[in-house]
Design an enzyme around this catalytic site. Structure first.
Site, PDB file in Angstrom:
ATOM      1  N   LYS A  24     -10.621  -9.015   6.079  1.00  0.00           N
ATOM      2  CA  LYS A  24      -9.621  -7.944   6.096  1.00  0.00           C
ATOM      3  C   LYS A  24     -10.301  -6.586   6.232  1.00  0.00           C
ATOM      4  CE  LYS A  24      -7.284  -7.125   2.232  1.00  0.00           C
ATOM      5  NZ  LYS A  24      -7.315  -5.707   1.813  1.00  0.00           N
ATOM      6  N   SER A 166     -12.928   6.219  -3.884  1.00  0.00           N
ATOM      7  CA  SER A 166     -12.789   5.063  -3.000  1.00  0.00           C
ATOM      8  C   SER A 166     -13.498   5.304  -1.672  1.00  0.00           C
ATOM      9  CB  SER A 166     -11.306   4.781  -2.744  1.00  0.00           C
ATOM     10  OG  SER A 166     -11.161   3.806  -1.734  1.00  0.00           O
ATOM     11  N   SER A 194     -19.642   2.205  -3.565  1.00  0.00           N
ATOM     12  CA  SER A 194     -19.320   1.219  -2.515  1.00  0.00           C
ATOM     13  C   SER A 194     -20.036   1.535  -1.202  1.00  0.00           C
ATOM     14  CB  SER A 194     -17.804   1.155  -2.290  1.00  0.00           C
ATOM     15  OG  SER A 194     -17.131   0.818  -3.474  1.00  0.00           O
ATOM     16  N   ASP A 310     -14.368  -5.470  -5.505  1.00  0.00           N
ATOM     17  CA  ASP A 310     -13.390  -6.526  -5.246  1.00  0.00           C
ATOM     18  C   ASP A 310     -13.844  -7.884  -5.777  1.00  0.00           C
ATOM     19  OD1 ASP A 310     -11.504  -4.885  -4.137  1.00  0.00           O
ATOM     20  OD2 ASP A 310     -12.024  -5.328  -2.058  1.00  0.00           O
ATOM     21  N   LYS A 337      -6.236   0.185  -8.082  1.00  0.00           N
ATOM     22  CA  LYS A 337      -6.046  -0.818  -7.036  1.00  0.00           C
ATOM     23  C   LYS A 337      -4.575  -1.233  -6.986  1.00  0.00           C
ATOM     24  CE  LYS A 337     -10.425  -1.363  -5.708  1.00  0.00           C
ATOM     25  NZ  LYS A 337     -10.899  -1.256  -4.309  1.00  0.00           N
ATOM     26  N   ARG A 341      -6.373  -3.137 -12.630  1.00  0.00           N
ATOM     27  CA  ARG A 341      -7.003  -4.445 -12.750  1.00  0.00           C
ATOM     28  C   ARG A 341      -7.700  -4.655 -14.090  1.00  0.00           C
ATOM     29  NH1 ARG A 341      -9.128  -5.280  -6.443  1.00  0.00           N
ATOM     30  NH2 ARG A 341      -7.108  -6.062  -5.699  1.00  0.00           N
ATOM     31  N   ARG A 385      -5.632 -10.637  -5.741  1.00  0.00           N
ATOM     32  CA  ARG A 385      -6.912 -11.047  -6.321  1.00  0.00           C
ATOM     33  C   ARG A 385      -6.761 -11.584  -7.753  1.00  0.00           C
ATOM     34  NH1 ARG A 385     -10.063 -10.191  -2.274  1.00  0.00           N
ATOM     35  NH2 ARG A 385      -9.943  -8.286  -1.033  1.00  0.00           N
ATOM     36  N   LYS A 410      -1.330 -11.264   1.089  1.00  0.00           N
ATOM     37  CA  LYS A 410      -1.914  -9.951   1.385  1.00  0.00           C
ATOM     38  C   LYS A 410      -3.285 -10.068   2.051  1.00  0.00           C
ATOM     39  CE  LYS A 410      -3.326  -5.654  -0.921  1.00  0.00           C
ATOM     40  NZ  LYS A 410      -2.585  -4.710  -0.074  1.00  0.00           N
TER      41      LYS A 410
END
Length: 430
Positions: A24, A166, A194, A310, A337, A341, A385, A410
């Site tokens: 994705k 992000s 990231s 993730d 997210k 989470r 997730r 998704k």
């Protein structure tokens, strides 16, 4: 009413071959590059994840509707037709389209689900406004929905953005850089979170003929043309992580995932290194990766997931299931997210007696009260997730039920079907 699914697994042996859908993360980037290249770039192995399918439809102007709105002009109040783009819960699409739409020859309203309206977008909007974009908030400042005017009149070439937010904000800006009249010099303030995702973006742009310069904390991309090429989307390493989890919780495992390589652009390929701590070896041969379970005592106590957030749910659930107390860092972005989470993990892990405690930016797992019941009902919080990270627990728990079977669409629509290929059974209810 959303259908639930009850899954179980009679054996703790997991063997089989699983063909994963396209990444994705890669696919969404490739689709935007394809659209901006005006036909020069083609995308192969497009992901069938709902987010990617939706983004492809929007970029091809098929997944849109019109919205009548009133505007004030010199002659008074007039009715105006605007394109209304609703991306639902697709966070990546929201970020990428916010930047992409500033280049288009129209004014649009970009909106999403109720949860999307709670996810901040202000840092990206501020950066685009610094460049010269016209973007207004339709409801709450700093959050979608957005009214975006196209035909950006660029007034700045160099802008700044924080590195500890992000990476999708940074990627959104880099993707449009070659099409900006003045190009872009993006100065990243502080430590870059990231990093692999930013490197993925730059590498895919380079495949499309777009050159960049990265000196110190400044990434520069001049205005330039794309070359005619095809971008092949590799299978999804994020999806692969659930199969590593299944291998880790099995007594015996031999799994083959075709198409995955040891030189992936995807940051989540680090799952090979993480799961080596749980006795899972990764052998790259036969055009993919073979996962093998080997007996090994778990020694690693600290997991820094800053470059692969993730994977957090997957790794934390595996540790919890194996009764391995561990410490986790790099989870700062998890609260914004699809759901919070951290809170979701705390709630659901409590159902098997495991505690996840937060102190500053450090999270500790306490498995001293862990127990394995005969049945557990897990909530998914509209988060794909959560379902996929907790599903492997069916290897240990006789019956596991999830509140929303369709939530996996998704990113991994075939997830429940693929589980059946290695001995899981699933029953839909409702």
């Amino acid at each position: 009413m959303k259908p639930t699914i009850v899954i179980s697994k009679a054996s703790r042996v997991s063997k089989g071959t699983i063909q994963l859908t396209g990444s994705k993360s890669e696919c969404n980037r490739a689709l935007v590059i394809e659209a901006l290249s005006k036909g020069k770039v083609k995308v192969d192995n497009v992901s069938d994840a709902a987010d990617a399918v939706l983004l492809a439809g929007i970029l091809r102007k098929s997944e849109v509707e019109s919205l009548k709105t009133e505007v004030v002009s010199d002659s008074g109040l007039e009715t105006q037709d605007l394109r209304l783009i609703n991306i639902g819960p697709a966070g990546t699409a929201m970020r990428f389209l916010t930047a992409y739409l500033t280049l288009q020859n129209e004014e649009v309203i970009l909106t999403g689900s109720a949860r999307m309206k709670e996810r901040p977008i202000g840092i990206l909007v501020d950066a685009l406004r610094d460049l010269g974009a016209e973007i207004a908030y339709e409801e709450k400042d700093g959050y979608p929905p957005l009214r975006i005017a196209g035909n950006i009149q660029q007034k700045a070439e160099r802008i700044r953005i924080k590195g500890d937010i992000s990476s999708q904000y940074i990627t959104a800006l880099l993707l449009i850089a070659p099409n900006l009249p003045l190009g872009l010099e993006l100065e990243i303030e502080g430590e870059l979170t990231s990093l692999p995702y930013v490197e993925m973006t730059l590498s895919m742009l380079q495949q499309a003929g777009i050159q960049h310069n990265w000196t110190d904390n400044v990434i520069s991309i001049a205005k330039q043309d794309y070359k005619e090429t095809s971008i092949w989307v590799e299978p999804d390493w994020s999806a692969a992580s659930y199969w590593y989890s299944i291998a880790a919780l099995s007594d015996e495992a031999e799994l083959f995932l075709p198409g995955l390589t040891s030189y992936s652009l995807q940051g989540d390929s680090v799952i090979t290194e993480i799961m080596a701590n749980f006795g899972i070896t990764s052998q790259f041969r036969d055009g993919g990766v073979h996962l093998l379970k080997e007996p090994k005592p778990i020694q690693r106590k600290i997991f820094d997931l800053k470059s692969c957030p993730d994977l957090a749910q997957t790794v934390i659930v595996v540790c919890a299931a194996l009764g391995h107390d561990a410490t986790f860092t790099g989870l700062e972005t998890l609260k914004i997210k699809e759901t919070d989470r951290i809170a979701a993990l705390q709630n659901e892990l409590a159902k098997i007696g495991v505690k996840l405690t937060e102190k500053g930016q450090v999270y500790k797992l306490d498995t001293s009260g862990k127990h394995i019941p005969d049945y557990v009902y897990f909530n998914t919080y509209h988060d794909h997730r959560m379902a996929m990270a907790f599903a492997p627990l069916a290897i240990l728990i006789p019956q596991v039920e999830f509140e929303d079977a369709n939530v996996v669409e998704k990113s991994y629509p075939a997830f429940w079907t693929d589980l059946e290929k290695v001995g899981f059974s699933g029953t839909l209810k409702g």
